[in-house]
Design a protein around this motif. Structure first.
Motif, PDB file in Angstrom:
ATOM      1  N   LEU A  91      29.195  -9.836  -6.921  1.00 37.03           N
ATOM      2  CA  LEU A  91      27.806 -10.269  -6.744  1.00 37.03           C
ATOM      3  C   LEU A  91      27.172 -10.563  -8.098  1.00 37.03           C
ATOM      4  O   LEU A  91      26.470 -11.574  -8.261  1.00 37.03           O
ATOM      5  CB  LEU A  91      27.011  -9.196  -6.002  1.00 37.03           C
ATOM      6  N   TYR A  92      27.409  -9.701  -9.066  1.00 39.66           N
ATOM      7  CA  TYR A  92      26.858  -9.886 -10.402  1.00 39.66           C
ATOM      8  C   TYR A  92      27.369 -11.187 -11.028  1.00 39.66           C
ATOM      9  O   TYR A  92      26.587 -11.988 -11.568  1.00 39.66           O
ATOM     10  CB  TYR A  92      27.230  -8.687 -11.269  1.00 39.66           C
ATOM     11  N   GLN A  93      28.658 -11.423 -10.954  1.00 38.32           N
ATOM     12  CA  GLN A  93      29.233 -12.628 -11.553  1.00 38.32           C
ATOM     13  C   GLN A  93      28.681 -13.883 -10.879  1.00 38.32           C
ATOM     14  O   GLN A  93      28.363 -14.877 -11.550  1.00 38.32           O
ATOM     15  CB  GLN A  93      30.751 -12.573 -11.452  1.00 38.32           C
ATOM     16  N   GLU A  94      28.567 -13.837  -9.551  1.00 37.17           N
ATOM     17  CA  GLU A  94      28.011 -14.979  -8.814  1.00 37.17           C
ATOM     18  C   GLU A  94      26.581 -15.255  -9.250  1.00 37.17           C
ATOM     19  O   GLU A  94      26.203 -16.400  -9.542  1.00 37.17           O
ATOM     20  CB  GLU A  94      28.063 -14.670  -7.317  1.00 37.17           C
ATOM     21  N   MET A  95      25.781 -14.207  -9.314  1.00 37.67           N
ATOM     22  CA  MET A  95      24.371 -14.373  -9.670  1.00 37.67           C
ATOM     23  C   MET A  95      24.225 -14.863 -11.102  1.00 37.67           C
ATOM     24  O   MET A  95      23.360 -15.701 -11.405  1.00 37.67           O
ATOM     25  CB  MET A  95      23.645 -13.039  -9.463  1.00 37.67           C
ATOM     26  N   CYS A  96      25.067 -14.372 -12.013  1.00 39.77           N
ATOM     27  CA  CYS A  96      25.020 -14.858 -13.399  1.00 39.77           C
ATOM     28  C   CYS A  96      25.267 -16.356 -13.463  1.00 39.77           C
ATOM     29  O   CYS A  96      24.588 -17.084 -14.203  1.00 39.77           O
ATOM     30  CB  CYS A  96      26.064 -14.131 -14.241  1.00 39.77           C
ATOM     31  N   GLU A  97      26.223 -16.843 -12.692  1.00 36.53           N
ATOM     32  CA  GLU A  97      26.526 -18.271 -12.700  1.00 36.53           C
ATOM     33  C   GLU A  97      25.381 -19.084 -12.109  1.00 36.53           C
ATOM     34  O   GLU A  97      25.071 -20.181 -12.594  1.00 36.53           O
ATOM     35  CB  GLU A  97      27.840 -18.530 -11.964  1.00 36.53           C
ATOM     36  N   TYR A  98      24.741 -18.564 -11.083  1.00 37.06           N
ATOM     37  CA  TYR A  98      23.564 -19.249 -10.531  1.00 37.06           C
ATOM     38  C   TYR A  98      22.457 -19.326 -11.574  1.00 37.06           C
ATOM     39  O   TYR A  98      21.807 -20.369 -11.751  1.00 37.06           O
ATOM     40  CB  TYR A  98      23.047 -18.528  -9.292  1.00 37.06           C
ATOM     41  N   ARG A  99      22.222 -18.213 -12.246  1.00 36.48           N
ATOM     42  CA  ARG A  99      21.164 -18.160 -13.268  1.00 36.48           C
ATOM     43  C   ARG A  99      21.433 -19.175 -14.372  1.00 36.48           C
ATOM     44  O   ARG A  99      20.535 -19.903 -14.814  1.00 36.48           O
ATOM     45  CB  ARG A  99      21.088 -16.738 -13.817  1.00 36.48           C
ATOM     46  N   GLN A 100      22.673 -19.248 -14.825  1.00 35.69           N
ATOM     47  CA  GLN A 100      23.028 -20.187 -15.881  1.00 35.69           C
ATOM     48  C   GLN A 100      22.909 -21.632 -15.406  1.00 35.69           C
ATOM     49  O   GLN A 100      22.455 -22.503 -16.149  1.00 35.69           O
ATOM     50  CB  GLN A 100      24.436 -19.881 -16.376  1.00 35.69           C
ATOM     51  N   ALA A 101      23.283 -21.891 -14.149  1.00 34.54           N
ATOM     52  CA  ALA A 101      23.196 -23.252 -13.624  1.00 34.54           C
ATOM     53  C   ALA A 101      21.750 -23.725 -13.497  1.00 34.54           C
ATOM     54  O   ALA A 101      21.475 -24.923 -13.586  1.00 34.54           O
ATOM     55  CB  ALA A 101      23.889 -23.324 -12.260  1.00 34.54           C
ATOM     56  N   CYS A 102      20.828 -22.788 -13.310  1.00 29.67           N
ATOM     57  CA  CYS A 102      19.417 -23.157 -13.146  1.00 29.67           C
ATOM     58  C   CYS A 102      18.779 -23.592 -14.463  1.00 29.67           C
ATOM     59  O   CYS A 102      17.765 -24.300 -14.453  1.00 29.67           O
ATOM     60  CB  CYS A 102      18.632 -21.988 -12.557  1.00 29.67           C
ATOM     61  N   GLY A 103      19.318 -23.164 -15.583  1.00 25.44           N
ATOM     62  CA  GLY A 103      18.740 -23.549 -16.861  1.00 25.44           C
ATOM     63  C   GLY A 103      17.305 -23.063 -16.991  1.00 25.44           C
ATOM     64  O   GLY A 103      17.020 -21.874 -16.828  1.00 25.44           O
ATOM     65  N   GLU A 104      16.383 -23.995 -17.248  1.00 29.27           N
ATOM     66  CA  GLU A 104      14.975 -23.636 -17.409  1.00 29.27           C
ATOM     67  C   GLU A 104      14.278 -23.384 -16.075  1.00 29.27           C
ATOM     68  O   GLU A 104      13.192 -22.797 -16.050  1.00 29.27           O
ATOM     69  CB  GLU A 104      14.239 -24.742 -18.167  1.00 29.27           C
ATOM     70  N   ALA A 105      14.870 -23.829 -14.984  1.00 25.53           N
ATOM     71  CA  ALA A 105      14.272 -23.585 -13.668  1.00 25.53           C
ATOM     72  C   ALA A 105      14.401 -22.105 -13.319  1.00 25.53           C
ATOM     73  O   ALA A 105      15.441 -21.490 -13.551  1.00 25.53           O
ATOM     74  CB  ALA A 105      14.963 -24.435 -12.603  1.00 25.53           C
ATOM     75  N   HIS A 106      13.340 -21.550 -12.758  1.00 32.87           N
ATOM     76  CA  HIS A 106      13.375 -20.139 -12.379  1.00 32.87           C
ATOM     77  C   HIS A 106      14.161 -19.970 -11.083  1.00 32.87           C
ATOM     78  O   HIS A 106      14.133 -20.834 -10.206  1.00 32.87           O
ATOM     79  CB  HIS A 106      11.954 -19.595 -12.227  1.00 32.87           C
ATOM     80  N   VAL A 107      14.846 -18.829 -10.983  1.00 35.59           N
ATOM     81  CA  VAL A 107      15.728 -18.605  -9.844  1.00 35.59           C
ATOM     82  C   VAL A 107      15.238 -17.415  -9.027  1.00 35.59           C
ATOM     83  O   VAL A 107      14.926 -16.353  -9.574  1.00 35.59           O
ATOM     84  CB  VAL A 107      17.192 -18.406 -10.298  1.00 35.59           C
ATOM     85  N   LYS A 108      15.136 -17.630  -7.716  1.00 43.73           N
ATOM     86  CA  LYS A 108      14.788 -16.561  -6.784  1.00 43.73           C
ATOM     87  C   LYS A 108      16.048 -16.203  -6.000  1.00 43.73           C
ATOM     88  O   LYS A 108      16.652 -17.072  -5.359  1.00 43.73           O
ATOM     89  CB  LYS A 108      13.690 -17.008  -5.823  1.00 43.73           C
ATOM     90  N   ALA A 109      16.443 -14.932  -6.047  1.00 44.46           N
ATOM     91  CA  ALA A 109      17.655 -14.471  -5.372  1.00 44.46           C
ATOM     92  C   ALA A 109      17.307 -13.975  -3.977  1.00 44.46           C
ATOM     93  O   ALA A 109      16.588 -12.986  -3.831  1.00 44.46           O
ATOM     94  CB  ALA A 109      18.320 -13.363  -6.173  1.00 44.46           C
ATOM     95  N   ILE A 110      17.812 -14.675  -2.962  1.00 45.40           N
ATOM     96  CA  ILE A 110      17.554 -14.300  -1.565  1.00 45.40           C
ATOM     97  C   ILE A 110      18.616 -13.297  -1.139  1.00 45.40           C
ATOM     98  O   ILE A 110      19.812 -13.608  -1.094  1.00 45.40           O
ATOM     99  CB  ILE A 110      17.591 -15.517  -0.634  1.00 45.40           C
ATOM    100  N   LEU A 111      18.194 -12.081  -0.774  1.00 46.04           N
ATOM    101  CA  LEU A 111      19.135 -11.027  -0.416  1.00 46.04           C
ATOM    102  C   LEU A 111      19.533 -11.058   1.054  1.00 46.04           C
ATOM    103  O   LEU A 111      20.512 -10.408   1.434  1.00 46.04           O
ATOM    104  CB  LEU A 111      18.532  -9.658  -0.739  1.00 46.04           C
ATOM    105  N   ALA A 112      18.783 -11.791   1.900  1.00 41.73           N
ATOM    106  CA  ALA A 112      19.049 -11.790   3.348  1.00 41.73           C
ATOM    107  C   ALA A 112      19.096 -10.354   3.858  1.00 41.73           C
ATOM    108  O   ALA A 112      20.091  -9.889   4.425  1.00 41.73           O
ATOM    109  CB  ALA A 112      20.332 -12.535   3.671  1.00 41.73           C
ATOM    110  N   THR A 113      18.001  -9.634   3.670  1.00 41.61           N
ATOM    111  CA  THR A 113      17.967  -8.196   3.934  1.00 41.61           C
ATOM    112  C   THR A 113      18.260  -7.844   5.386  1.00 41.61           C
ATOM    113  O   THR A 113      18.753  -6.747   5.663  1.00 41.61           O
ATOM    114  CB  THR A 113      16.602  -7.610   3.526  1.00 41.61           C
ATOM    115  N   GLY A 114      17.990  -8.752   6.307  1.00 39.84           N
ATOM    116  CA  GLY A 114      18.312  -8.483   7.697  1.00 39.84           C
ATOM    117  C   GLY A 114      19.798  -8.475   7.975  1.00 39.84           C
ATOM    118  O   GLY A 114      20.247  -7.927   8.996  1.00 39.84           O
ATOM    119  N   ASP A 115      20.587  -9.069   7.062  1.00 39.40           N
ATOM    120  CA  ASP A 115      22.039  -9.147   7.242  1.00 39.40           C
ATOM    121  C   ASP A 115      22.801  -8.069   6.489  1.00 39.40           C
ATOM    122  O   ASP A 115      23.961  -7.786   6.818  1.00 39.40           O
ATOM    123  CB  ASP A 115      22.566 -10.518   6.778  1.00 39.40           C
TER     124      ASP A 115
END
Length: 330
Positions: free
Chosen positions: A183-207
């Motif tokens: 999960l950490y590695q996936e999220m790091c790659e998403y963060r890097q791909a976003c660049g200057e755009a802010h990233v909101k991590a959806i946890l899908a808490t119901g799942d």
């Protein structure tokens, strides 16, 4: 409870802060996350009885809620015209006659407009005369089961089209199997791909089943550089709830105490009434403090919420409730 000062505009309390950055994964901190269900339920049950806002104070809090809405359309039958209407509503979310009657003269817009990638450029064009950012849902929204490389390409495409915020979907499997490193590695790659755009991590808490999982997933995503943590896609069987929100807010508080970093919070799905909005605002204020009541740190993911808030504001001005069709989306 008194209303927030200058309820819907930037205030002296809205000081800039350094963006959250990727930090090393601390598995011991992840393992230490707990959630006491009975205590959480007692805390939430006490909320309506201890906090009640009426009249002018309620109107001020509702105007604050409007400024924190990610006005959203994520339907299979979306069209460019529907998105343009949504953008028009985001730029003028409350009827001018109601604002005039309340003596409200400050600028008021929603926090963002949230759409699928297909409509990012449409929304960017429609909002070109405003400061309202466009948020794009990404990474195989809502299930998050697309190939990983395609997810990264989708992020890049939305950023290139003008999205300033990206709402990503985590892989629920990583949480359900306790694979926090993945999960950490996936999220790091998403963060890097976003660049200057802010990233909101959806946890899908119901799942992801348990409040303990919610606490651990929240912490991992924040370590991986998430700017916001968000409850849901709005497509799960159970979406935002106050107990889940309490767990995520306390994770944000713990993270802030440990690192000094500010991470935002976004409840999404099922927040549809003015009363709901007030409960969330009060909970955020009590758990994190006044600074988290600004749109750079708090958002509602919502579509129908705005109409109910506008109805409540009309009742405040006229003493009468109006039909929802008096408050169109554009």
């Amino acid at each position: 409870m008194s209303p927030p000062k200058n309820s819907a505009a930037p205030t002296e309390q809205r000081q800039p802060f350094a963006r959250n950055e990727i930090m090393p994964l601390d598995l011991a901190l992840v393992a230490a996350q707990r959630a006491n269900l009975s205590a959480i339920e007692r805390r939430i049950a006490s909320l309506p009885g201890r906090r009640s806002v009426k009249k002018e104070a309620q109107a001020a809090w509702l105007l604050k809620a409007v400024s924190c809405i990610d006005l959203t359309t994520l339907n299979g039958d979306d069209t460019p015209e529907r998105v343009r209407r949504l953008c028009a509503k985001a730029a003028q979310p409350v009827r001018q006659d109601l604002l005039n009657a309340m003596g409200f003269t400050l600028p008021l817009t929603t926090g963002a407009v949230c759409v699928y990638h297909r409509y990012v450029s449409t929304a960017v064009d429609a909002l070109a005369h405003t400061l309202i950012p466009v948020a794009a849902v990404s990474t195989g929204f809502p299930a998050g089961l697309s190939p990983h490389e395609l997810k990264l390409q989708e992020i890049a495409a939305s950023v290139a089209a003008g999205a300033r915020e990206i709402d990503i979907v985590i892989t629920r499997e990583h949480v359900l199997t306790g694979n926090w490193t993945a999960l950490y590695q996936e999220m790091c790659e998403y963060r890097q791909a976003c660049g200057e755009a802010h990233v909101k991590a959806i946890l899908a808490t119901g799942d992801i089943r348990t409040l303990r999982n919610v606490a651990k997933a929240s912490m991992v995503c924040m370590m991986a550089g998430a700017d916001f943590i968000k409850t849901s896609t709005g497509k799960e069987g159970v979406n935002a709830t106050l107990p889940v929100s309490l767990v995520m807010l306390r994770a944000i508080r713990t993270f802030h105490e440990l690192t000094g970093k500010h991470v935002g919070y976004k409840p999404a799905g099922g927040v549809s009434t003015a009363k709901d909005a007030l409960n969330y605002l009060i909970l955020v204020n009590e758990e994190l403090g006044r600074r988290w009541l600004e749109p750079d740190l708090f958002r509602f993911g919502a579509s129908s919420l705005l109409a109910d808030i506008e109805r409540q504001l009309e009742h405040f001005v006229t003493g009468r409730y109006s039909a929802t069709n008096r408050h169109p989306m554009g």
